[in-house]
Structure formats: C-alpha cells, structure tokens
Scaffold this active site. Structure first.
Site, short mmCIF file in Angstrom:
data_model
loop_
_atom_site.label_atom_id
_atom_site.label_comp_id
_atom_site.label_asym_id
_atom_site.label_seq_id
_atom_site.Cartn_x
_atom_site.Cartn_y
_atom_site.Cartn_z
N ARG A 33 46.43 39.56 -35.83
CA ARG A 33 47.87 39.56 -35.55
C ARG A 33 48.32 40.84 -34.85
O ARG A 33 49.47 40.97 -34.45
CB ARG A 33 48.67 39.39 -36.86
CG ARG A 33 48.40 38.07 -37.57
CD ARG A 33 49.15 37.96 -38.88
NE ARG A 33 50.47 37.40 -38.70
CZ ARG A 33 50.81 36.15 -39.01
NH1 ARG A 33 49.93 35.31 -39.53
NH2 ARG A 33 52.03 35.72 -38.82
N VAL A 35 56.56 24.50 -39.72
CA VAL A 35 57.55 23.43 -39.91
C VAL A 35 57.29 22.23 -38.99
O VAL A 35 57.15 21.10 -39.47
CB VAL A 35 59.00 23.95 -39.78
CG1 VAL A 35 59.99 22.80 -39.74
CG2 VAL A 35 59.34 24.90 -40.94
N LYS A 81 55.07 44.16 -30.25
CA LYS A 81 56.51 44.11 -30.55
C LYS A 81 56.97 45.49 -31.03
O LYS A 81 58.09 45.93 -30.71
CB LYS A 81 56.81 43.05 -31.61
CG LYS A 81 56.71 41.61 -31.10
CD LYS A 81 57.86 41.22 -30.18
CE LYS A 81 57.88 39.72 -29.89
NZ LYS A 81 58.84 39.36 -28.82
N ARG A 86 57.41 36.86 -47.06
CA ARG A 86 58.27 37.33 -45.96
C ARG A 86 59.69 36.84 -46.20
O ARG A 86 59.94 35.66 -46.35
CB ARG A 86 57.77 36.83 -44.62
CG ARG A 86 58.55 37.45 -43.48
CD ARG A 86 58.18 36.87 -42.14
NE ARG A 86 56.85 37.22 -41.71
CZ ARG A 86 56.12 36.46 -40.91
NH1 ARG A 86 56.58 35.30 -40.51
NH2 ARG A 86 54.94 36.85 -40.53
N ARG A 140 53.81 25.76 -35.17
CA ARG A 140 54.17 26.56 -36.35
C ARG A 140 54.28 25.63 -37.54
O ARG A 140 54.29 24.41 -37.40
CB ARG A 140 55.49 27.29 -36.10
CG ARG A 140 55.51 28.11 -34.81
CD ARG A 140 54.60 29.31 -34.90
NE ARG A 140 55.03 30.27 -35.90
CZ ARG A 140 55.92 31.23 -35.69
NH1 ARG A 140 56.49 31.35 -34.50
NH2 ARG A 140 56.25 32.09 -36.64
N TYR A 154 50.31 40.88 -31.51
CA TYR A 154 51.74 40.54 -31.58
C TYR A 154 52.51 41.66 -32.26
O TYR A 154 53.48 42.19 -31.71
CB TYR A 154 51.89 39.23 -32.33
CG TYR A 154 53.29 38.63 -32.27
CD1 TYR A 154 53.82 38.16 -31.08
CD2 TYR A 154 54.06 38.52 -33.42
CE1 TYR A 154 55.09 37.59 -31.03
CE2 TYR A 154 55.33 37.95 -33.38
CZ TYR A 154 55.84 37.49 -32.18
OH TYR A 154 57.10 36.93 -32.14
N ASP A 155 52.04 42.04 -33.46
CA ASP A 155 52.77 43.04 -34.25
C ASP A 155 52.90 44.36 -33.50
O ASP A 155 53.99 44.93 -33.40
CB ASP A 155 52.04 43.32 -35.58
CG ASP A 155 51.83 42.07 -36.41
OD1 ASP A 155 52.05 40.96 -35.89
OD2 ASP A 155 51.40 42.20 -37.58
N GLY A 196 48.76 28.12 -50.48
CA GLY A 196 50.12 27.61 -50.24
C GLY A 196 51.18 28.36 -51.03
O GLY A 196 52.36 28.00 -50.99
#
Ligand code: UDP
Length: 314
Positions: free
Chosen positions: A142, A190, A149, A279, A188, A145-146, A209
């Site tokens: 990751r 959802v 940004k 998060r 993603r 991205y992290d 989960g």
C-alpha cells in the site's frame, strides 16, 4: 467561474463535474481513463459549460483561459490496483499534484487536493483525528498510495508556504455509491459484495472479516468536498471527510445479503498485506469548520447503490 477537475471521469470526480455543471461553472475535466470511464461523464458531453481533455496529469498541460479553482482527484484508489500500477499511482499523486499546483499558481487559483485516510496507514488512534501523523509501511504494497498521498499533501503545503497558494486538503475515507466499479482490480468492497450478492455468488471475505471500515455515501462525500473547496476560512486546512461509524466487513456482508434478498453465503480468503484493522474518522473539524456531517445512513445508502446495480444489470 472555471474549475479544473482532474480525475473528472472517476467515481468522485464525475459527481463533482455533475454538480459544478449544474451550478453553471465552466468545467474542464481532465482524465486519462486509467480507472475513470467515459460512461461516468458521457451525459455531460453536450453541456456547453463542460469540456473533456483526455490527458495524464503527470504530464505538463497549459491553459490560456482563466482558471479559478483546481480540484486534483486523479489517482487510482483501489488496493488491488496497488499491485499492478504502483508507479502510475506515485506519478498521479506526486508529479500530478505538482503539475496541478503549477496550474493553480499560474492562474492564482484555489486548490483542493483529494487526499485519503490512507495517510494514517494502520492507525493506532481510532476514530482518527487530523492531528494523528500516521503509521505507514513505506515498502508495503500500500506504500505507493499512502506515501504518494502523503507526499502530495506535503507538496500542497509547500506551495501554500512558499507561494501562498490557497490549498485545501481533504482526507477522504471509504466512500461508496452508484458508479463505483466492481470488476477486476477496480473493485472495492461495497460494489464487489453487491455484485456478488445480486448473482447469488459467495461474498469474498478477506481475512476474518472483523476489520472495520466506515462507509460514506457518495452524495455526502461530495457535499463535504465542495464545502471544503468553497469555504473562505479553510485555506491551508486539512479535513477528514467520512462517515463516523465503524462497520465490520462481516456486518457489511450480512447487511448487503439482507438488503438484496440474496441467497449468497460467504467465502473466506487470505487477508491482504497491511490491510488496516480499523478505520474510522473523527469528523469534529468538518462539523465545526464546514458545518458538515453525513446525512445518509449505511443501510439506506446500500439500498440505493444496490438499486442502481439492479437497474443497470436488469
Ligand atoms: N474486502 C473483503 N472482500 C473483498 C474486498 C475487500 O473482505 O472482496 C475487505 C478488504 O480486505 C478491506 C475492506 O474490505 O479490509 C475494504 O476494502 P476496499 O477494497 O474497499 O478498500 P480499503 O478500505 O482497504 O482501502
């Protein structure tokens, strides 16, 4: 008023273009269709105040007309893309931010940077306030991205300090809704779960989960971003924009199965590397500064998103 929206054909960018076109701004949408799609914006092609420029914002670009606001949203954002496109992600958020800020500097424009909750990495403080500096693995999957940004935020603040550019940094937490892609590396959680549920396929749970996310409906997110962009007292501010309640991925899966009336059950798969356990944003700053908080509950937002999928796949 003329507004540039980079990543304007993406999930969030296309909603911003919709609102700005509706509000009679001149909108210049820049996108290279890396993860954005023409179908997100094709309904705007006939609008006189909308212009699409197919371009990679990591490459220089110049505009002759006056630009009032630059909103920099261009970047792939799905964790599955981090494996395949780490360099493009770095470029969009570092070079791309640099170039977008250069446009703002040349035109004296206001600048909004779409940052992310990922700057916090695997946060040890949850709900996480803007003052938390993060816990990021720079060499993990990751990291592209992290860290890009984080660098993007630092570049914004450098332009504020050195050139007094009016920058605003939104730390965007998980957002969902119609138009979000479900397929392949773009998917993603959802849209993947809704897509799977509507086909009575197993919902793919990564890990146990029990990790949490806080899911903000897209219209709430867009309202928060635009408030941050427009509010005169927000220059130089960093603001979390997200839904302030945590849900486990298991709870999310159960809710989606129930809402869609699906016969799906769940399958369990390995936890991705560095997948944050929890998060959730602290949104006191957005509440106080912008008078903003999300209005849409998770269940209703999921129902609307599932309806959109059902209508499109009927
Ligand atoms: N996830 C999952 N099944 C999937 C996709 C994602 O269990 O099919 C989990 C993932 O491991 C993460 C959470 O859902 O803990 C949110 O994943 P998403 O890809 O939406 O992005 P993230 O919030 O990690 O940036």
């Amino acid at each position: 008023m003329t507004v540039i929206v980079t990543g304007g054909a993406g999930f969030l960018g296309s909603y911003i273009c919709d609102v700005l076109v509706e509000q009679n701004a001149n909108v210049i949408c820049i996108d290279n269709y890396a993860s954005g799609t023409e179908s997100n914006i094709s309904h705007l092609f006939d609008a006189e105040n909308f212009r699409f420029v197919r371009h990679d914002i990591a490459q220089p670009i110049f505009f002759d007309e006056n630009i009032d606001v630059v909103m920099h949203l261009a970047s792939r954002a799905s964790p599955l893309e981090f494996y395949d496109y780490p360099i493009q992600i770095f470029k969009a958020n570092t070079l791309g931010t640099w170039i977008a800020l250069g446009i703002a500097k040349r035109h004296g424009a206001r600048f909004l940077f779409a940052s992310t909750s990922e700057v916090y990495g695997s946060a040890e403080v949850v709900p996480t306030p803007e003052t938390y500096n993060g816990n990021v693995n720079p060499v993990g999957v990751r990291g592209c991205y992290d860290e890009s940004k984080r660098a993007g935020e630092a570049i914004c603040i450098a332009y504020k300090r050195q050139h007094n550019i009016d920058v605003r940094i939104a730390r965007i937490f998980n957002t969902y809704g119609p138009r979000m892609r479900a397929e392949g590396v773009y998917g993603r959680v959802v849209p993947r779960f809704i897509y799977q549920a509507l086909r009575n396929e197993q919902l793919t749970i990564f890990g146990d989960g029990k990790q949490t996310r806080s899911f903000c409906y897209v219209t709430d997110q867009i309202e928060g971003l635009l408030r941050l962009a427009w509010f005169d007292g927000a220059s130089g501010e960093v603001v979390n924009i997200g839904y302030p309640e945590e849900t486990t991925i298991l709870e999310l899966a159960e809710m989606i199965i129930e809402i869609t009336g699906s016969e799906s059950n769940m399958s369990f798969h390995p936890q991705p590397e560095d997948d944050p356990r929890r998060r959730c944003p602290l949104i006191d700053k957005a509440k106080n500064l912008l008078k903003w908080k999300p209005e849409m509950g998770l269940r209703e937002g999921l129902r609307r998103t599932a309806e959109w999928w059902r209508a499109g796949t009927a």
